[in-house]
Write an enzyme that holds these catalytic residues in place. Structure first.
Site, mmCIF file in Angstrom:
data_model
loop_
_atom_site.group_PDB
_atom_site.id
_atom_site.type_symbol
_atom_site.label_atom_id
_atom_site.label_comp_id
_atom_site.label_asym_id
_atom_site.label_seq_id
_atom_site.Cartn_x
_atom_site.Cartn_y
_atom_site.Cartn_z
ATOM 1 N N ASP A 8 8.894 -22.425 -18.836
ATOM 2 C CA ASP A 8 8.331 -22.843 -17.560
ATOM 3 C C ASP A 8 9.443 -23.499 -16.734
ATOM 4 O OD1 ASP A 8 6.382 -23.362 -15.599
ATOM 5 O OD2 ASP A 8 5.982 -25.344 -16.437
ATOM 6 N N ASP A 10 8.973 -25.710 -13.163
ATOM 7 C CA ASP A 10 8.694 -27.008 -12.557
ATOM 8 C C ASP A 10 8.156 -27.958 -13.616
ATOM 9 O OD1 ASP A 10 8.447 -29.007 -10.694
ATOM 10 O OD2 ASP A 10 7.110 -27.921 -9.359
#
Length: 260
Positions: A8, A10
């Site tokens: 991932d 952010d």
């Protein structure tokens, strides 16, 4: 047996416009050690090239082949469901580019699919048109259900809010292609050329990255540099295989790699 990572962005690599400490060194280590990886993001606005440019601005140099977005997963899904199909799109650059690349024709009347992604450029009039199309029989697809951060001044409602508005107006539930949907979790793994047993997900959110990984049978690492905290882990019926303060603390080989 090779091993690879779906990462991932952010809350894991950066927070807003700020690099999370050590993330640049972590990615450089993956490249230097030839560990397969892809950034797996639910953001459907950016193209892979735009993601690469954003990361470059933060001091991380990667290629487009290191990026897999919900827009890419959506394009592949629609192409598999209806080759040369048609779609009315509420969304922006990355989503439009992906649908085009997968042979989906964008139309303003009588579409097979109504596809919703992040964006600020569509109007309530366009939303009403989408509602009418769904009521007339178009299938409703949304690239993800990421919620708004609910912070003053935030420049996006959050796609979950827009999805809910259309669902309420049509009485139809959207089919979600992004994390934690198996659609994206599986296609991202295949994008890297990995098997289930070779895949590890790194994320900061229990409800998307970790849940999606657990449901697919992948190993999972939760980092505490983003949304989830140790205090809330007991709220979930599932748990990550590893918890780390940040990617800077993750050491290779991972323990489950040693066991292979």
């Amino acid at each position: 047996m090779k091993q690879g990572l779906l990462i991932d962005m952010d809350g894991v690599i950066y927070s807003g416009e700020e690099l999370i400490f050590g993330a640049d060194k972590f990615i450089k280590k993956l490249i230097d050690e030839d560990i397969p990886f892809a950034f797996m993001t639910n953001n459907s606005q950016r193209t892979a090239l735009e993601v690469v440019r954003k990361l470059k601005g933060l001091g991380i140099k990667v290629e487009e082949s290191h990026v897999y977005t919900s827009a890419m997963a959506t394009g592949k899904f629609l192409a598999d469901q209806s080759p040369n199909g048609t779609a009315y799109v509420l969304g922006e650059g990355g989503l439009l580019s992906s649908l085009h690349a997968h042979g989906i024709t964008l139309v303003n009347t009588d579409p097979e699919f109504v596809v919703l992604g992040e964006g600020r450029n569509f109007t309530l009039e366009m939303v009403q048109r989408a509602v009418d199309m769904i009521l007339a029989g178009a299938k409703f697809i949304t690239t993800n259900r990421d919620p708004s951060p609910k912070k003053p001044g935030w420049n996006n409602l959050g796609i979950a809010a827009t999805t809910a508005m259309i669902e309420e107006a049509t009485g139809r539930k959207a089919f979600v292609t992004g994390k934690p949907s198996p659609v994206m979790m599986r296609s991202a793994r295949k994008f890297l050329g990995l098997e289930t047993s070779e895949t590890t997900v790194i994320g900061d959110t229990m409800e998307t990255d970790i849940q999606g990984g657990v449901q697919m049978g992948y190993k999972t690492i939760l980092v505490l540099s983003g949304i989830s905290t140790k205090d809330t882990l007991g709220h979930y019926a599932f748990k990550p295989d590893m918890i780390s303060s940040s990617v800077d603390e993750i050491k290779f080989p991972l323990t489950w790699w040693d066991s292979k």
